[in-house]
Scaffold this active site. Structure first.
Site, mmCIF file in Angstrom:
data_model
loop_
_atom_site.group_PDB
_atom_site.id
_atom_site.type_symbol
_atom_site.label_atom_id
_atom_site.label_comp_id
_atom_site.label_asym_id
_atom_site.label_seq_id
_atom_site.Cartn_x
_atom_site.Cartn_y
_atom_site.Cartn_z
ATOM 1 N N HIS A 104 0.736 -1.342 0.132
ATOM 2 C CA HIS A 104 0.251 0.047 0.095
ATOM 3 C C HIS A 104 0.899 1.404 -0.096
ATOM 4 O O HIS A 104 0.488 2.339 -0.281
ATOM 5 C CB HIS A 104 -0.948 0.023 1.266
ATOM 6 C CG HIS A 104 -1.904 -1.129 1.163
ATOM 7 N ND1 HIS A 104 -3.331 -1.123 0.908
ATOM 8 C CD2 HIS A 104 -1.624 -2.602 1.520
ATOM 9 C CE1 HIS A 104 -3.803 -2.443 1.141
ATOM 10 N NE2 HIS A 104 -2.927 -3.035 1.182
ATOM 11 N N HIS A 137 -8.051 -4.552 -2.526
ATOM 12 C CA HIS A 137 -7.795 -5.874 -3.114
ATOM 13 C C HIS A 137 -9.033 -6.663 -3.791
ATOM 14 O O HIS A 137 -10.109 -6.474 -3.418
ATOM 15 C CB HIS A 137 -7.173 -7.170 -2.181
ATOM 16 C CG HIS A 137 -5.938 -6.498 -1.466
ATOM 17 N ND1 HIS A 137 -4.913 -7.136 -2.283
ATOM 18 C CD2 HIS A 137 -5.608 -5.889 -0.431
ATOM 19 C CE1 HIS A 137 -3.589 -6.667 -1.466
ATOM 20 N NE2 HIS A 137 -4.141 -6.031 -0.488
HETATM 21 FE FE FE Z 1 -2.791 -5.256 1.380
HETATM 22 ZN ZN ZN Z 2 -2.561 -4.878 4.555
#
Ligand code: FE
Ligand code: ZN
Length: 254
Positions: free
Chosen positions: A58, A166
């Site tokens: 991230h 995700h």
């Molecule tokens: Fe992740």
């Molecule tokens: Zn994560």
């Protein structure tokens, strides 16, 4: 209505780009390369980076982006991310005048200890806390914390668009069906989301309403889920948090 574009990264991450005119902000850029490609192709100037939590998938693109664009990097106050310049906690607001957007910050610990979400303009950027029909693993927080964080998100308006980090939805639906086999909304969601993936479209954003109807981790007060979780755990579960913990552990081992 804001314009939000998914930039696929790694195996199954989405970097969400919020764009308006010639400017854009990026949420959770784990990899700068696909984002820089997109910005270059579209002639967009990056005006801000927003991180939800400290995991590499991230934040690892932050440094390369900062080498190209001098921008503020927003992120959780309770986590150490070297590139974050604007540490945030619940109650803070992110003002992005270049894209005419203001976002509220929510503390949603559980996946990580300081995980935050960004909420505004009918959109929720929730990182690895709430997924399509699932939730993040408990790496740093307790079941009680994660359950409270998910309930906080579940209280947002039903039509809130949910931008998760995700593409896990189909695998999550498979598990959700084993927990709640008689949920008709879930069966319908599976059909819709299967078609989306077979046409190479994201299953996201979903909505808070859809998550409330289909996501087992938001439904730990439902009799069918309490029964299934108790049966799987082999014991009576005294409260909703115990049910949540049992479903999370079930999924971890599934
Ligand atoms: Fe992740
Ligand atoms: Zn994560």
């Amino acid at each position: 209505m804001i314009n939000v574009i998914p930039i696929p990264a790694f195996e199954d991450n989405y970097i969400w780009v919020i764009r308006n005119g010639r400017c854009a902000a990026a949420v959770d850029p784990g990899d700068a390369a696909p984002l820089l490609d997109y910005l270059g192709r579209e002639g967009l100037r990056l005006v801000a980076v927003l991180n939800t939590h400290h995991h590499g998938d991230h934040v690892a693109g932050n440094a390369d982006l900062l080498a190209r664009f001098e921008v503020p990097v927003y992120g959780p106050k309770r986590e150490h991310i070297a590139t974050v310049s604007e540490p945030l906690e619940e109650g803070d607001r992110v003002r992005l005048p270049e894209i005419s957007l203001e976002l509220a910050v929510l503390d949603i610990p559980g996946h990580t200890a300081g995980h935050i979400a960004y909420y505004g303009a009918n959109a929720l950027f929730c990182g690895d806390t709430l997924f399509g029909c699932g939730c993040g693993r408990l790496f740093e927080g307790s079941p009680a914390q994660m359950h409270a964080s998910l309930q906080k998100l579940a209280r947002l308006p039903d039509d809130t668009l949910v931008y998760c980090a995700h593409e896990y939805t189909l695998a999550n639906i498979r598990f959700a069906k084993s927990v709640e086999p008689c949920n008709g909304d879930l069966a319908q969601r599976e059909e819709t989301d299967r078609r989306a993936r077979s046409e190479n479209r994201p299953t996201l954003p979903s909505t808070i309403g859809l998550e409330r109807r289909t996501n087992p981790f938001l439904r730990c007060d439902q009799p069918e889920i309490i029964r299934a979780a108790s049966a799987h755990a082999g014991m009576d579960l005294p409260d909703t948090v115990a049910v949540f913990r049992a479903v999370r552990e079930w999924k971890d081992r599934a």
